[in-house]
Design a protein around this motif. Structure first.
Motif, PDB file in Angstrom:
ATOM      1  N   ILE A 123      61.979  85.925  33.095  1.00 22.85           N
ATOM      2  CA  ILE A 123      61.733  87.256  33.653  1.00 22.85           C
ATOM      3  C   ILE A 123      60.739  87.158  34.805  1.00 22.85           C
ATOM      4  O   ILE A 123      60.914  87.800  35.847  1.00 22.85           O
ATOM      5  CB  ILE A 123      61.226  88.229  32.562  1.00 22.85           C
ATOM      6  CG1 ILE A 123      62.361  88.558  31.589  1.00 22.85           C
ATOM      7  CG2 ILE A 123      60.654  89.509  33.179  1.00 22.85           C
ATOM      8  CD1 ILE A 123      61.928  89.352  30.372  1.00 22.85           C
ATOM      9  N   GLU A 124      59.718  86.355  34.653  1.00 25.66           N
ATOM     10  CA  GLU A 124      58.719  86.192  35.710  1.00 25.66           C
ATOM     11  C   GLU A 124      59.309  85.556  36.963  1.00 25.66           C
ATOM     12  O   GLU A 124      58.781  85.729  38.057  1.00 25.66           O
ATOM     13  CB  GLU A 124      57.521  85.376  35.209  1.00 25.66           C
ATOM     14  CG  GLU A 124      56.688  86.100  34.172  1.00 25.66           C
ATOM     15  CD  GLU A 124      56.132  87.439  34.657  1.00 25.66           C
ATOM     16  OE1 GLU A 124      55.718  87.545  35.827  1.00 25.66           O
ATOM     17  OE2 GLU A 124      56.136  88.386  33.852  1.00 25.66           O
ATOM     18  N   ARG A 131      62.040  92.326  38.317  1.00 23.51           N
ATOM     19  CA  ARG A 131      61.108  92.021  37.226  1.00 23.51           C
ATOM     20  C   ARG A 131      60.445  93.299  36.713  1.00 23.51           C
ATOM     21  O   ARG A 131      60.351  93.522  35.505  1.00 23.51           O
ATOM     22  CB  ARG A 131      60.060  91.025  37.725  1.00 23.51           C
ATOM     23  CG  ARG A 131      59.045  90.609  36.685  1.00 23.51           C
ATOM     24  CD  ARG A 131      58.089  89.531  37.182  1.00 23.51           C
ATOM     25  NE  ARG A 131      57.389  89.908  38.403  1.00 23.51           N
ATOM     26  CZ  ARG A 131      57.524  89.291  39.572  1.00 23.51           C
ATOM     27  NH1 ARG A 131      58.325  88.263  39.701  1.00 23.51           N
ATOM     28  NH2 ARG A 131      56.846  89.699  40.631  1.00 23.51           N
ATOM     29  N   LYS A 135      60.849  94.878  32.911  1.00 25.67           N
ATOM     30  CA  LYS A 135      59.659  95.126  32.094  1.00 25.67           C
ATOM     31  C   LYS A 135      59.577  96.585  31.666  1.00 25.67           C
ATOM     32  O   LYS A 135      59.255  96.878  30.512  1.00 25.67           O
ATOM     33  CB  LYS A 135      58.392  94.717  32.853  1.00 25.67           C
ATOM     34  CG  LYS A 135      58.211  93.211  32.923  1.00 25.67           C
ATOM     35  CD  LYS A 135      56.948  92.843  33.668  1.00 25.67           C
ATOM     36  CE  LYS A 135      56.720  91.342  33.674  1.00 25.67           C
ATOM     37  NZ  LYS A 135      55.478  90.973  34.365  1.00 25.67           N
ATOM     38  N   SER A 165      69.594  91.985  37.226  1.00 27.61           N
ATOM     39  CA  SER A 165      68.599  91.198  36.486  1.00 27.61           C
ATOM     40  C   SER A 165      69.187  90.624  35.211  1.00 27.61           C
ATOM     41  O   SER A 165      68.968  89.450  34.887  1.00 27.61           O
ATOM     42  CB  SER A 165      67.393  92.061  36.136  1.00 27.61           C
ATOM     43  OG  SER A 165      66.777  92.543  37.290  1.00 27.61           O
TER      44      SER A 165
END
Length: 188
Positions: A123-124, A131, A135, A165
């Motif tokens: 994810i980072e 991102r 989140k 994503s």
């Protein structure tokens, strides 16, 4: 130059084949990506969208299209066709999946911390906006509207970032197999 939905609908309502060509060129790619988010099979997604466009032409549904609702009609229709396609898949083909899922679930529970750390690393590595969206939606549990307000973007932008994503994370985290899905969706 962006072709307007109004222009496309005007051509279609006058039975001009160019309208169908422009409709196809403008929406085929995005509708295929949309169908792929449900089907997880790009070839099948292309088939669904092509069949949909053919049905519009064959049934002369293009004559009743309105430019104000064109995009939503197309996307909702493709989503529904994708779900129908999924429902038609051979149920017996997936009958062994229950045992497999149980095993994956047990493996996930025993390796949960390491898997979560690995997924968080992935994810980072996403682009900043993507991102932030992941989140907000998955880690903070926000609704699309809440995330859109917090990030100062539209709900459709949130959805677009989220789809991209999730596809990227599934591809990057392929070595994690089904753990990725379990981690984020077991409580959804």
């Amino acid at each position: 130059m962006e072709i307007s939905d109004q222009y496309i609908c005007e051509l279609l309502s006058s039975n001009n084949k160019m309208g169908m060509t422009l409709l196809f060129k403008k929406y085929f790619k995005s509708l295929t990506l949309w169908a792929d988010t449900f089907l997880n099979d790009m070839d099948l997604a292309k088939d669904v969208v092509q069949d949909f466009f053919y049905a519009i032409w064959r049934n002369k549904a293009y004559q009743s299209l309105h430019h104000e609702k064109l995009a939503s009609y197309l996307f909702v229709s493709v989503k529904n066709l994708s779900f129908k396609k999924l429902a038609k898949k051979d149920v017996l083909r997936y009958s062994m999946d229950i045992e497999y899922f149980d095993q994956v679930s047990e493996d996930f529970e025993s390796n949960k911390e390491a898997i979560v750390v690995e997924i968080m690393k992935e994810i980072e590595n996403l682009p900043e906006k993507s991102r932030e969206v992941v989140k907000c939606i998955y880690l903070k549990g926000m609704k699309y509207q809440e995330a859109a307000e917090e990030l100062g973007v539209s709900v459709s932008t949130i959805k677009t970032h989220l789809v991209r994503s999730m596809k990227a994370l599934r591809l990057k985290s392929e070595h994690l197999g089904d753990f990725f899905l379990l981690c984020f969706f077991q409580n959804k």
